[in-house]
Design a protein around this motif. Sequence first.
Motif, PDB file in Angstrom:
ATOM      1  N   ARG A  29     -23.720   6.350  -9.361  1.00 46.66           N
ATOM      2  CA  ARG A  29     -22.649   7.271  -9.730  1.00 46.66           C
ATOM      3  C   ARG A  29     -21.391   6.499 -10.109  1.00 46.66           C
ATOM      4  O   ARG A  29     -20.974   5.588  -9.398  1.00 46.66           O
ATOM      5  CB  ARG A  29     -22.348   8.225  -8.574  1.00 46.66           C
ATOM      6  CG  ARG A  29     -23.469   9.204  -8.284  1.00 46.66           C
ATOM      7  CD  ARG A  29     -23.222  10.028  -7.033  1.00 46.66           C
ATOM      8  NE  ARG A  29     -23.343   9.210  -5.823  1.00 46.66           N
ATOM      9  CZ  ARG A  29     -22.319   8.815  -5.072  1.00 46.66           C
ATOM     10  NH1 ARG A  29     -21.083   9.164  -5.400  1.00 46.66           N
ATOM     11  NH2 ARG A  29     -22.514   8.095  -3.993  1.00 46.66           N
ATOM     12  N   LEU A  83     -20.769  12.456 -24.497  1.00 45.68           N
ATOM     13  CA  LEU A  83     -21.173  13.058 -23.233  1.00 45.68           C
ATOM     14  C   LEU A  83     -19.978  13.792 -22.625  1.00 45.68           C
ATOM     15  O   LEU A  83     -18.843  13.323 -22.719  1.00 45.68           O
ATOM     16  CB  LEU A  83     -21.640  11.979 -22.255  1.00 45.68           C
ATOM     17  CG  LEU A  83     -22.846  11.129 -22.680  1.00 45.68           C
ATOM     18  CD1 LEU A  83     -23.074  10.018 -21.662  1.00 45.68           C
ATOM     19  CD2 LEU A  83     -24.097  11.984 -22.827  1.00 45.68           C
ATOM     20  N   ARG A 112     -18.760  15.184 -16.986  1.00 46.92           N
ATOM     21  CA  ARG A 112     -19.628  15.312 -15.811  1.00 46.92           C
ATOM     22  C   ARG A 112     -21.104  15.293 -16.188  1.00 46.92           C
ATOM     23  O   ARG A 112     -21.958  15.555 -15.339  1.00 46.92           O
ATOM     24  CB  ARG A 112     -19.284  16.594 -15.036  1.00 46.92           C
ATOM     25  CG  ARG A 112     -17.832  16.648 -14.539  1.00 46.92           C
ATOM     26  CD  ARG A 112     -17.508  15.516 -13.584  1.00 46.92           C
ATOM     27  NE  ARG A 112     -16.096  15.418 -13.296  1.00 46.92           N
ATOM     28  CZ  ARG A 112     -15.473  16.032 -12.292  1.00 46.92           C
ATOM     29  NH1 ARG A 112     -16.160  16.838 -11.497  1.00 46.92           N
ATOM     30  NH2 ARG A 112     -14.191  15.867 -12.093  1.00 46.92           N
ATOM     31  N   ASP A 113     -21.407  14.994 -17.428  1.00 43.41           N
ATOM     32  CA  ASP A 113     -22.804  14.878 -17.853  1.00 43.41           C
ATOM     33  C   ASP A 113     -23.433  13.610 -17.290  1.00 43.41           C
ATOM     34  O   ASP A 113     -22.757  12.589 -17.120  1.00 43.41           O
ATOM     35  CB  ASP A 113     -22.901  14.799 -19.386  1.00 43.41           C
ATOM     36  CG  ASP A 113     -22.852  16.150 -20.053  1.00 43.41           C
ATOM     37  OD1 ASP A 113     -22.806  17.164 -19.344  1.00 43.41           O
ATOM     38  OD2 ASP A 113     -22.832  16.192 -21.304  1.00 43.41           O
ATOM     39  N   PRO A 114     -24.739  13.632 -17.023  1.00 43.45           N
ATOM     40  CA  PRO A 114     -25.420  12.394 -16.635  1.00 43.45           C
ATOM     41  C   PRO A 114     -25.459  11.402 -17.797  1.00 43.45           C
ATOM     42  O   PRO A 114     -25.388  11.786 -18.967  1.00 43.45           O
ATOM     43  CB  PRO A 114     -26.828  12.867 -16.258  1.00 43.45           C
ATOM     44  CG  PRO A 114     -27.008  14.162 -16.980  1.00 43.45           C
ATOM     45  CD  PRO A 114     -25.651  14.792 -17.050  1.00 43.45           C
ATOM     46  N   ILE A 115     -25.549  10.130 -17.454  1.00 44.88           N
ATOM     47  CA  ILE A 115     -25.718   9.068 -18.449  1.00 44.88           C
ATOM     48  C   ILE A 115     -27.218   8.835 -18.606  1.00 44.88           C
ATOM     49  O   ILE A 115     -27.876   8.342 -17.678  1.00 44.88           O
ATOM     50  CB  ILE A 115     -25.036   7.767 -17.996  1.00 44.88           C
ATOM     51  CG1 ILE A 115     -23.541   7.981 -17.824  1.00 44.88           C
ATOM     52  CG2 ILE A 115     -25.313   6.641 -18.986  1.00 44.88           C
ATOM     53  CD1 ILE A 115     -22.819   6.810 -17.162  1.00 44.88           C
ATOM     54  N   SER A 163     -18.191   8.823 -23.019  1.00 42.98           N
ATOM     55  CA  SER A 163     -17.596  10.057 -22.494  1.00 42.98           C
ATOM     56  C   SER A 163     -16.098   9.857 -22.324  1.00 42.98           C
ATOM     57  O   SER A 163     -15.613   8.720 -22.235  1.00 42.98           O
ATOM     58  CB  SER A 163     -18.233  10.443 -21.159  1.00 42.98           C
ATOM     59  OG  SER A 163     -18.111   9.388 -20.219  1.00 42.98           O
ATOM     60  N   GLN A 198     -19.961  10.603 -13.445  1.00 42.02           N
ATOM     61  CA  GLN A 198     -21.297  10.695 -14.035  1.00 42.02           C
ATOM     62  C   GLN A 198     -22.326   9.969 -13.179  1.00 42.02           C
ATOM     63  O   GLN A 198     -22.022   8.958 -12.541  1.00 42.02           O
ATOM     64  CB  GLN A 198     -21.289  10.078 -15.435  1.00 42.02           C
ATOM     65  CG  GLN A 198     -20.345  10.764 -16.409  1.00 42.02           C
ATOM     66  CD  GLN A 198     -20.303  10.067 -17.744  1.00 42.02           C
ATOM     67  OE1 GLN A 198     -19.621   9.056 -17.921  1.00 42.02           O
ATOM     68  NE2 GLN A 198     -21.044  10.598 -18.712  1.00 42.02           N
TER      69      GLN A 198
END
Length: 335
Positions: free
Chosen positions: A311, A120, A123-126, A194, A330
């Motif tokens: 977050r 990831l 700054r990508d979402p989980i 990530s 994230q």
Amino acid sequence: MKLASLKWGRDGRLVVVSSDLAWCVEATNIAPTLQAALDDWERCEPLLKGLAESLDHGSIPRVRFHEHDAESPLPRAYQWADGSAYVNHVELVRKARGAEMPASFWTDPLMYQGGSDGFLAPRDPIPLADEAWGCDMEGEIAVITGDVPQGASREEALAAVRLVMLANDVSLRNLIPDELAKNFGFFQSKPASSFSPVAVTPDSLGDAWKDGRLSGALEVELNGKPLGEADAGVDMTFDFGTLIAHAAKTRALGAGAIVGSGTVSNRGPDGGPGKSVAEGGVGYSCLAELRTIETLAHGAPKTPFLKAGDRVRVEMRDARRHSIFGAIEQEVAAR
């Protein structure tokens, strides 16, 4: 020297980042990707360092560096091996589920091989398909190596460290017990991890990098509130030279292999479990450890695992409170 991979294709495009993380310059004329630079490090390193010096002096054209434009330094890697160098963390988590810890854990590192075909971005979402899986963050330190020969000594392994970065090793805690009960290691319980936007050469870390350990508070936040600020250089039972040599005992590691420290964890001043940040302690780098402390104190955990909308932020700062690696930031997203 600080390096990053801006989003571009599957492997990003290599940039050199200024010491203050404010500026960057493309390095694709030296190597198109970070992996390409690692494959030809002897040639590329001095050229990249020269570019970094020019960038810091402001003597070449530059553009603003935005962390949200960055992939993990290696968007995918040939190897991702994560250890458990902070044995205090292992002891606590096992204690919470009533499992005895073998004495050998203090002398022989634990390590698992994670999925490395795609990480990831910082700054990508989980993505989380089911909150019942018990999603957790794990704030860690990680290194990227050059080529490491099979059977390398600790000293040889340590000399192969090319870059240092931060990691968020995502874990699905409620899937772990059944997987471990099969005696065949993690798989479904370890989705994509990530890494920090920027990876840093050991020589640029100064006194913070010593004997294969990175000193400094690893700041872990949950929903804007401090969860942990454990010192990564304290209570690290196995340094990175030892971890890398362990991974290379029966196989060679290729340039671009990533080796993680496991969850950063500090004991309390009395040698027992540490306290939360709110109680004046250094807190915890993952929810599992906090839940363990709650279980030991109250008989059951109070803090839930991550859910959609939560977050997570992982960062480390220098003595002047400047970010060293940029931040992993994230949000958990239902899918």
